[in-house]
Design an enzyme around this catalytic site. Structure first.
Site, PDB file in Angstrom:
ATOM      1  N   ASP A  45      45.169  58.054  47.253  1.00  0.00           N
ATOM      2  CA  ASP A  45      44.255  58.235  48.379  1.00  0.00           C
ATOM      3  C   ASP A  45      43.505  56.939  48.627  1.00  0.00           C
ATOM      4  O   ASP A  45      43.302  56.137  47.723  1.00  0.00           O
ATOM      5  CB  ASP A  45      43.239  59.332  48.054  1.00  0.00           C
ATOM      6  N   GLY A  99      41.727  53.465  41.754  1.00  0.00           N
ATOM      7  CA  GLY A  99      42.134  54.586  42.600  1.00  0.00           C
ATOM      8  C   GLY A  99      43.385  54.255  43.384  1.00  0.00           C
ATOM      9  O   GLY A  99      44.213  53.436  42.956  1.00  0.00           O
ATOM     10  N   GLU A 100      43.537  54.921  44.543  1.00  0.00           N
ATOM     11  CA  GLU A 100      44.659  54.657  45.443  1.00  0.00           C
ATOM     12  C   GLU A 100      46.007  54.981  44.801  1.00  0.00           C
ATOM     13  O   GLU A 100      47.042  54.429  45.187  1.00  0.00           O
ATOM     14  CB  GLU A 100      44.614  53.214  45.956  1.00  0.00           C
ATOM     15  N   GLY A 101      46.000  55.846  43.815  1.00  0.00           N
ATOM     16  CA  GLY A 101      47.239  56.279  43.191  1.00  0.00           C
ATOM     17  C   GLY A 101      47.651  55.461  41.984  1.00  0.00           C
ATOM     18  O   GLY A 101      48.618  55.807  41.301  1.00  0.00           O
TER      19      GLY A 101
END
Lengths: 241, 241
Positions: free
Chosen positions: B65, B207-209
């Site tokens: 995300d 984050g961001e996967g």
């Protein structure tokens, strides 16, 4: 796969390198497990394997090992190099019962009492307690470190070998990555002594390279993140907030 | 990549699915971040994405995300669903200073006081505090779980979304794997509440996967170990000692 001391004659198999030093080591409660010459031979074999793998283009080395009763030898090596108490460094290996576990600790104590190991003489410590796999792994780690190639360590056997390698050449620790922390209590003692943080910590106890192999993608990802991922500056992101 | 609510008009790009619900959510200290209809729309979009990925043959889903200020919304969601104290569930996100951190906690407190969220109404909680990414991720998790496909969760944003998903359908937790434990303190609260053990714990906060992708090889290895590795029996090992 390298045979440095299987206690049986192995037929040639593709991928198996025959480097047998002897058919098994001796009982360390009765005398040294191997001679100094045997320990040196195993160290050299390990370093040569590392050299050949790097020469073949490999940019990361990963340890694995198979051996019978080698968590006992590992516990003795860990106690000798770190000063840990045998009850703290000895684990249940393949899942021994309480009586066998008590005997295992007692065997480690007996070995330590018999040899009075001197950590300033790492080859002597390896000869006193090591399996051939420990000495060969120590050489493998030193070979990788000398060639500036990272070595991802597996579990407690590789950790005990790393203690020997680092006792021989303290800078070698900079080449070592702890692939994981195994369920064997001596491994936590070892990683703490070496100042290594495990990449994976999943309570594994199989050995044979499994924990190191699980960590390899993390090491590869880290290398790629450092090399290939854009920074805010290089991507032209105006404001990081 | 799915645009569920970027606060800008995005040009078509290969691989970008346009599913924009609105240009950003509203300020949750002044009113609900989104309407119930918007929350439901995002849940459905996430579930549809999961359905389409599984229909295309994917056997494991991984969350990622991107969002601005979404650790604040995550902290509010985590407090609403777990009852955690805002000071315990709120972290420093991209690295804010002490004054901004104090304000962030105060904002979470203000939001909780304004909405008096009821965890028995998960859509209402999502609407009160969520980003569109939280609601879409919750739907994505539910979609994967409904199709019996494991979902590897990324960090604190995915964790907050998982709390919403599990509040809606408690059995969905069985499909969830915690890819990692992020440095955001709310994530530890979340994983503990969900009873999930992180596969990787390396203090990551991007984050961001990224954390979920790092864990994917571990999940694949586990599946292969269960399916492809011989047992002592199948390999004809006579005696495991």
């Amino acid at each position: 796969m390298v045979d440095v001391g299987v206690a049986a004659d192995l037929e040639p198999v593709p991928g198996l390198l025959p480097r047998k030093i002897a058919r098994g080591t001796a009982d360390f409660t009765e005398g040294p497990a191997m001679t100094r010459d045997q320990a040196m031979a195993a160290l050299v074999i390990g370093a040569e394997i590392a050299r050949d793998l790097v020469a073949a283009g490999n940019r990361c080395l990963v340890t694995g090992d198979m051996g019978i009763a080698n968590t006992t030898a590992s516990a003795a090596l860990i106690c000798a190099f770190t000063g840990a108490d045998p009850a703290e460094a000895t684990g249940r290996g393949t899942g021994i019962d309480a009586a066998t576990y008590a005997r295992k600790i007692e065997v480690v104590c007996r070995g330590l009492a018999r040899h009075s190991p001197d950590p300033a003489d790492p080859v002597g410590v390896l000869a006193a307690f090591g399996g051939f796999e420990h000495a060969a792994l120590a050489g493998f780690i030193l070979g990788g470190a000398a060639l500036r190639v990272p070595v991802v360590l597996d579990g407690v056997i590789a950790g005990a070998a790393a203690l020997a390698a680092v006792a021989l050449a303290p800078d070698a620790v900079a080449a070592c990555f702890a692939g994981h922390r195994s369920a064997e209590p001596g491994h936590a003692v070892t990683l703490s002594y070496l100042g290594l943080r495990p990449l994976v910590d999943l309570g594994l106890r199989l050995g044979e390279g499994t924990g190191a192999v699980l960590a390899l993608p993390l090491v590869q990802s880290a290398a790629r993140a450092l090399r290939d991922v854009a920074t805010f500056d290089s991507a032209g992101v105006a404001d990081k907030l």
